[in-house]
Design an enzyme around this catalytic site. Structure first.
Site, PDB file in Angstrom:
ATOM      1  N   LYS A  15       0.871  -1.189   0.000  1.00 38.32           N
ATOM      2  CA  LYS A  15       0.000   0.000   0.000  1.00 38.32           C
ATOM      3  C   LYS A  15       0.894   1.220   0.000  1.00 38.32           C
ATOM      4  O   LYS A  15       2.006   1.169   0.523  1.00 38.32           O
ATOM      5  CB  LYS A  15      -0.886   0.017   1.260  1.00 38.32           C
ATOM      6  CG  LYS A  15      -2.134   0.831   1.097  1.00 38.32           C
ATOM      7  CD  LYS A  15      -3.222  -0.002   0.465  1.00 38.32           C
ATOM      8  CE  LYS A  15      -4.435   0.823   0.096  1.00 38.32           C
ATOM      9  NZ  LYS A  15      -5.558  -0.061  -0.298  1.00 38.32           N
ATOM     10  N   ASP A  70      -6.935   4.176  -4.524  1.00 41.42           N
ATOM     11  CA  ASP A  70      -7.624   3.978  -3.244  1.00 41.42           C
ATOM     12  C   ASP A  70      -8.263   5.336  -2.942  1.00 41.42           C
ATOM     13  O   ASP A  70      -8.516   6.111  -3.894  1.00 41.42           O
ATOM     14  CB  ASP A  70      -6.621   3.535  -2.165  1.00 41.42           C
ATOM     15  CG  ASP A  70      -7.303   3.017  -0.896  1.00 41.42           C
ATOM     16  OD1 ASP A  70      -7.733   1.851  -0.888  1.00 41.42           O
ATOM     17  OD2 ASP A  70      -7.427   3.776   0.096  1.00 41.42           O
TER      18      ASP A  70
HETATM   19  P1  NDP Z   1     -13.017   7.482  -2.740  1.00 42.62           P
HETATM   20  O1  NDP Z   1     -11.977   8.492  -2.496  1.00 42.62           O
HETATM   21  O2  NDP Z   1     -13.530   7.271  -4.115  1.00 42.62           O
HETATM   22  O3  NDP Z   1     -14.275   7.743  -1.798  1.00 42.62           O
HETATM   23  C1  NDP Z   1     -14.166   7.765  -0.420  1.00 42.62           C
HETATM   24  C2  NDP Z   1     -15.522   8.061   0.173  1.00 42.62           C
HETATM   25  O4  NDP Z   1     -15.454   7.849   1.578  1.00 42.62           O
HETATM   26  C3  NDP Z   1     -15.963   9.503  -0.021  1.00 42.62           C
HETATM   27  O5  NDP Z   1     -17.354   9.560  -0.071  1.00 42.62           O
HETATM   28  C4  NDP Z   1     -15.405  10.176   1.232  1.00 42.62           C
HETATM   29  O6  NDP Z   1     -16.082  11.352   1.598  1.00 42.62           O
HETATM   30  C5  NDP Z   1     -15.649   9.098   2.262  1.00 42.62           C
HETATM   31  N1  NDP Z   1     -14.635   9.220   3.327  1.00 42.62           N
HETATM   32  C6  NDP Z   1     -13.296   9.153   3.181  1.00 42.62           C
HETATM   33  N2  NDP Z   1     -12.680   9.360   4.360  1.00 42.62           N
HETATM   34  C7  NDP Z   1     -13.657   9.565   5.240  1.00 42.62           C
HETATM   35  C8  NDP Z   1     -13.675   9.827   6.624  1.00 42.62           C
HETATM   36  N3  NDP Z   1     -12.529   9.940   7.316  1.00 42.62           N
HETATM   37  N4  NDP Z   1     -14.881   9.953   7.227  1.00 42.62           N
HETATM   38  C9  NDP Z   1     -16.036   9.844   6.521  1.00 42.62           C
HETATM   39  N5  NDP Z   1     -16.079   9.608   5.203  1.00 42.62           N
HETATM   40  C10 NDP Z   1     -14.913   9.473   4.588  1.00 42.62           C
HETATM   41  O7  NDP Z   1     -12.400   6.111  -2.151  1.00 42.62           O
HETATM   42  P2  NDP Z   1     -12.808   4.600  -2.469  1.00 42.62           P
HETATM   43  O8  NDP Z   1     -14.261   4.496  -2.712  1.00 42.62           O
HETATM   44  O9  NDP Z   1     -11.859   4.097  -3.482  1.00 42.62           O
HETATM   45  O10 NDP Z   1     -12.429   3.883  -1.087  1.00 42.62           O
HETATM   46  C11 NDP Z   1     -13.360   3.732  -0.037  1.00 42.62           C
HETATM   47  C12 NDP Z   1     -12.913   2.583   0.864  1.00 42.62           C
HETATM   48  O11 NDP Z   1     -12.845   1.371   0.085  1.00 42.62           O
HETATM   49  C13 NDP Z   1     -11.529   2.733   1.482  1.00 42.62           C
HETATM   50  O12 NDP Z   1     -11.524   2.099   2.748  1.00 42.62           O
HETATM   51  C14 NDP Z   1     -10.625   1.950   0.527  1.00 42.62           C
HETATM   52  O13 NDP Z   1      -9.436   1.499   1.160  1.00 42.62           O
HETATM   53  C15 NDP Z   1     -11.555   0.781   0.208  1.00 42.62           C
HETATM   54  N6  NDP Z   1     -11.252   0.043  -1.012  1.00 42.62           N
HETATM   55  C16 NDP Z   1     -11.114   0.680  -2.219  1.00 42.62           C
HETATM   56  C17 NDP Z   1     -10.878  -0.056  -3.358  1.00 42.62           C
HETATM   57  C18 NDP Z   1     -10.807   0.576  -4.703  1.00 42.62           C
HETATM   58  O14 NDP Z   1     -10.697  -0.167  -5.694  1.00 42.62           O
HETATM   59  N7  NDP Z   1     -10.921   1.882  -4.843  1.00 42.62           N
HETATM   60  C19 NDP Z   1     -10.670  -1.516  -3.305  1.00 42.62           C
HETATM   61  C20 NDP Z   1     -10.921  -2.100  -1.993  1.00 42.62           C
HETATM   62  C21 NDP Z   1     -11.172  -1.323  -0.907  1.00 42.62           C
HETATM   63  P3  NDP Z   1     -15.361  12.787   1.347  1.00 42.62           P
HETATM   64  O15 NDP Z   1     -15.451  13.014  -0.115  1.00 42.62           O
HETATM   65  O16 NDP Z   1     -16.158  13.736   2.163  1.00 42.62           O
HETATM   66  O17 NDP Z   1     -13.956  12.647   1.840  1.00 42.62           O
HETATM   67  O1  2IT Z   2      -7.779  -1.908  -0.944  1.00 45.79           O
HETATM   68  C1  2IT Z   2      -7.682  -2.353  -2.110  1.00 45.79           C
HETATM   69  O2  2IT Z   2      -7.811  -3.551  -2.355  1.00 45.79           O
HETATM   70  C2  2IT Z   2      -7.425  -1.396  -3.200  1.00 45.79           C
HETATM   71  N1  2IT Z   2      -7.376  -0.193  -2.950  1.00 45.79           N
HETATM   72  C3  2IT Z   2      -7.208  -1.887  -4.588  1.00 45.79           C
HETATM   73  C4  2IT Z   2      -5.774  -2.284  -4.786  1.00 45.79           C
HETATM   74  C5  2IT Z   2      -5.387  -2.590  -6.218  1.00 45.79           C
HETATM   75  O3  2IT Z   2      -4.183  -2.802  -6.411  1.00 45.79           O
HETATM   76  O4  2IT Z   2      -6.225  -2.612  -7.099  1.00 45.79           O
END
Ligand code: NDP
Ligand code: 2IT
Length: 448
Positions: A129, A169
């Site tokens: 990461k 992420d």
């Molecule tokens: P984005 O940046 O696209 O979206 C994040 C969302 O979560 C936004 O709506 C944001 O709101 C909200 N958020 C972030 N931080 C906080 C906080 N501290 N408190 C409240 N709301 C918060 O990120 P992703 O959708 O990519 O990621 C979301 C989660 O999924 C994370 O935990 C990430 O590690 C996990 N994940 C992501 C993957 C991916 O492929 N993208 C794969 C697997 C897991 P705001 O805009 O107000 O900050």
């Molecule tokens: O938490 C996760 O699994 C991710 N943010 C995706 C990682 C990746 O390499 O696609």
């Protein structure tokens, strides 16, 4: 759960001494150690080969300065990291997060979890990461580009298409990946597979953007089937409105479920009859826009400046898709009182240990992120394969593969539940299934 095994306890206690301030990392390791204790009890080979000691120590951490020029012509400085946690199962693989809350502890917990998540996919990818405490909110495209170029100017020395392959992420989507990729290419020549999550015209995989959210719902479908239920008519609470949350919401709706809430870090929009996902899409296109600007004339739709977990909404299913530790004990109890019977983690470690305890005591279906959100990294690994083969699969083919792999992860959890008499404790099952695979690989390779 407690930690009773002397070996497990010894390694954990030593870790708490040497990493005293890394609370998120210690939280992830503790949860994992408590889960796998039952396996450690079975076989003293794990201790003989120092498996736990090696599993909790990152193979490498790179930390670096990121100076960049803002639109006012001033130099700003952030801290960048890449945690290359474990390469037993293949090249380091995992996302990059840009968010002011990024610390070494946060990235170590994410990379530790990624190691086991990636093993569950049965694809050859190790755990990593990276990220920065840079806050992209309110920054212009030009500032984002300057930041990404500077970040990659340093990071490029430590990654490679067969060595370490980052993706997105929180705060890192296609725009950021494109800028990062551009600088990597400039410095090293074209290496198609060095980043995943690229736009499709830069030979990213079709379906990668949607993959985490869709994969989560494929996993949910498997769980519902075991409980003799389907998504049709089910009310679903979703937190967040970013990449994972949005595509999970779209798939819920496509399969007949009703999305009753979405949120961001300031506000929640909710309506037990369903919210309008086209409105969420409009907010997403303009990233400066916020949930508080959700436009509706429907009197039953409410917007409050509160966490979704602090609002009473009757629902069947909850999908935390925002960030780590977003659900505490009291909020978990609220979900149980409001009828929720399925909690599946789209985010990484969104439920605090006390919240998970509430879910287990209520005997609901609970899926840990390292199993249920593996769809994103799965399609990332498929993007690596496509890039190596110099071809691009159709959306349909990628989606079919994703479904098969999510079903495979579900089956590994079911099998561990059966083998270890865990009932439906998927949290423990996912840890056991992935631990056994990685530990076996380590033992096969000797000291490695
Ligand atoms: P984005 O940046 O696209 O979206 C994040 C969302 O979560 C936004 O709506 C944001 O709101 C909200 N958020 C972030 N931080 C906080 C906080 N501290 N408190 C409240 N709301 C918060 O990120 P992703 O959708 O990519 O990621 C979301 C989660 O999924 C994370 O935990 C990430 O590690 C996990 N994940 C992501 C993957 C991916 O492929 N993208 C794969 C697997 C897991 P705001 O805009 O107000 O900050
Ligand atoms: O938490 C996760 O699994 C991710 N943010 C995706 C990682 C990746 O390499 O696609």
């Amino acid at each position: 759960m407690t930690m009773d095994n002397a070996y497990v306890k010894r390694v954990y206690n030593k870790l708490t001494e040497s990493n005293a301030h890394e609370t998120e990392f210690l939280q992830a390791v503790k949860e994992f150690f408590e889960a796998i204790e039952i396996v450690i009890d079975e076989d003293d080979n794990y201790e003989k080969h120092a498996i736990l000691e090696r599993l909790v120590e990152p193979e490498r951490i790179i930390s670096f300065q990121v100076p960049w020029l803002n639109d006012q012509g001033k130099i700003e400085v952030n801290r960048g990291y890449r945690v290359q946690f474990n390469s037993v199962n293949g090249p380091y693989k995992g996302g990059i997060r840009f968010h002011p809350t990024v610390t070494q502890s946060v990235l170590k917990f994410l990379a530790f979890e990624q190691t086991f998540k990636n093993s569950l996919t049965n694809l050859p990818i190790g755990g990593a990461k990276g990220g920065s405490d840079f806050d992209p909110k309110g920054r212009s495209d030009n500032e984002i580009m300057n930041f990404c170029y500077s970040f990659m100017t340093e990071l490029n020395k430590y990654i490679g298409s067969d060595y370490d392959v980052p993706s997105g992420d929180i705060g890192v989507g296609k725009r950021e990946i494109s800028f990062l990729y551009a600088m990597y290419k400039k410095l090293n020549g074209p290496h198609l597979g060095v980043l995943t999550g690229k736009p499709t015209d830069l030979f990213g995989s079709y379906g990668r953007t949607e993959a985490t959210g869709y994969g989560l719902i494929y996993f949910l479908n498997e769980m519902l089937a075991v409980a003799d239920q389907s998504l049709e008519g089910k009310k679903v609470i979703i937190s967040g409105s970013g990449n994972v949350a949005y595509y999970a919401a779209r798939k819920v709706q496509e399969l007949g479920g009703i999305v009753v809430s979405m949120s961001d870090s300031n506000s929640t929009v909710y309506n037990t009859n369903g919210i309008d996902l086209d409105q969420i899409e409009i907010l997403k296109i303009n990233s400066a826009n916020r949930i508080k600007n959700y436009h509706t004339s429907d009197k039953e739709t409410k917007i409050e400046e509160k966490s979704v977990w602090d609002i009473d909404i009757q629902a069947d299913i909850a999908l935390p898709c925002a960030t780590q530790n977003e659900i505490n004990e009291e909020q978990a109890k609220r979900l149980m009182n409001n009828g929720v019977k399925f909690v599946l983690e789209g985010a990484n470690m969104p439920s605090k240990p006390e919240a998970i305890k509430v879910f287990k005591e209520a005997d609901i279906y609970f899926a840990p992120g390292k199993a249920s959100n593996a769809g994103g990294v799965t399609v990332s690994a498929l993007e690596m394969s496509q890039n190596s083969m110099r071809l691009q699969w159709t959306t349909d083919k990628v989606d079919k593969e994703l479904k098969i792999i999510m079903q495979g992860i579900f089956e590994q959890c079911v099998k561990a539940c059966e083998d270890y008499n865990l009932g439906k404790d998927f949290a423990v099952a996912a840890d056991i299934a992935s631990f056994k695979k990685i530990a076996h690989q380590m033992i096969e390779m000797g000291m490695y």
